[in-house]
Design an enzyme around this catalytic site. Sequence first.
Site, PDB file in Angstrom:
ATOM      1  N   GLU A 189     -55.485  -5.338  49.658  1.00  0.00           N
ATOM      2  CA  GLU A 189     -55.209  -5.238  48.216  1.00  0.00           C
ATOM      3  C   GLU A 189     -55.526  -6.554  47.501  1.00  0.00           C
ATOM      4  OE1 GLU A 189     -51.151  -3.761  47.914  1.00  0.00           O
ATOM      5  OE2 GLU A 189     -51.827  -1.699  48.058  1.00  0.00           O
ATOM      6  N   GLU A 385     -54.131   3.429  53.141  1.00  0.00           N
ATOM      7  CA  GLU A 385     -52.686   3.457  52.863  1.00  0.00           C
ATOM      8  C   GLU A 385     -52.400   4.609  51.921  1.00  0.00           C
ATOM      9  OE1 GLU A 385     -50.488   0.038  51.528  1.00  0.00           O
ATOM     10  OE2 GLU A 385     -51.734  -1.325  52.697  1.00  0.00           O
TER      11      GLU A 385
END
Length: 486
Positions: A189, A385
């Site tokens: 991220e 995810e």
Amino acid sequence: MSKFPNGFMWGGAIAANQAEGAWNIDGKGISVADVAKYKPNIDKKDYVSQWHVTPEEMKEAMNTNDEIYYPKRRGIDFYHRYKDDIKLFAEMGFKTLRVSIAWTRIFPKGIEDIPNEKGLLFYEELFKELKKYNIEPLVTLSHYEMPLYLVENYRGWESRKVVDMFVKFSKVCLLRYKDLVKYWITFNEIDSVFRHPFTTVGILEENYKSKREAEEAIYQALHHQFVASSITTKYAHQIIPDSKIGCMITKTITYPETCNPVDVYLAQKDNRNNSFYSDVQVFGEYPKHILKYFEKNQINIKMLEGDLELLKQHTVDFISFSYYMSMVQSINADNREKVGGNLLTGVKNPYLETSDWGWQIDPVGLKISLIDLYDRYHLPLWIVENGIGAIDKIEDDGTIQDDYRIDYFRKHFEQISEAIEEGVECIGYTSWGCIDIISASTSQISKRYGFIYVDLDDLGNGTYNRIKKKSFYWYKKVIESNGNLL
Ligand code: BGP
């Protein structure tokens, strides 16, 4: 007939700092994750406070060996129990497991010349154990766990020197695991720099005189991560010729609240900003709107000669992303009810339900995201995810009937299969926290994502025993049928 392609990489994902525990043994150094305190009374919607660490809190944490209020220090003891856990993943039929390498196990402070052999050995054995069951490792090199020493002494990634230290670390990993690991992700991220700069790039905002200075430092740190990612990609392709390197972003699709063109424009703006990070790593250059923003706001990024060429030459092979929720933008945002998450706080979408932690559940948003990303980049996509953090209850007979989790996954898998039918190349899916782990944002374990329950409470009481939830058996069937039986 399954719509998922043959060889689809079904599996699960965890991160070292949320699972391993063993924070100070076998030579491991202290990382940014080890100073994240469990704050029981925090507002679920206040994502900024959940993640935030002040310089005082950091100092306080460094002076204690407490493991009760610093839950990431104990994790779920994956460090000692990984063989049993992998056996359970194999039982579910996992084709892949996403893990990360804790930088501080290999270079405790980040500055050492010689890596810590015990740390290297741990991951070597972990990868070999996965191979034993034909589970392909998908390895993140940086998942919110940089050495704290670099925060204290270098202002984190703001310093160019950290690029060299990271590259030293990533090169050591690539060389050591070249025969065991083919799929790599450089930064988890990478777009989270602005949401929680301490965790992502080791920047303590309190150390800057103004908001603008802090913002400039964060952009500088981000530039350094882009460069470090490109250098790592370059080495990976040299050292492991058939390796595949991915960027990893938080995919947050934003809808306009109405067809008022201003709402549409505001949503477009958010979506464009969300694409910035993958644009750099896929197209190899800064988008024009960001350069304009720098100019307008006097953000001066120091770039070395050759940086832009590096970005251009060493782009990623696939795009990986997390997907948890969608957002809504509105010209009337100030007067609207808000929802939260660990990512963003935004306008409530009346068409969506929310999780126990107030995150908006939007399976169709996943299809839209897949189509969006594929149309923009034309590269293979990997959902690394996704999942629902929920409170699980053990029934009197010892079972965990997590039908809400099955329902969540089923709806998301249906949308993935529809996107695949529409031509999207999606190569894998790793559910987040396939075994319960410590939450990245709130440091709770009661926010459970797993197919496997871990007997621990938020303060670390419990046996650490693993219990298969109802969803365990369901996911096993999904994988067995390659997504045919949902
Ligand atoms: C992502 C992180 C993960 C993770 C997940 C769920 O932002 O990459 O590390 O934990 O979100 O968030 P949380 O643990 O806060 O529920």
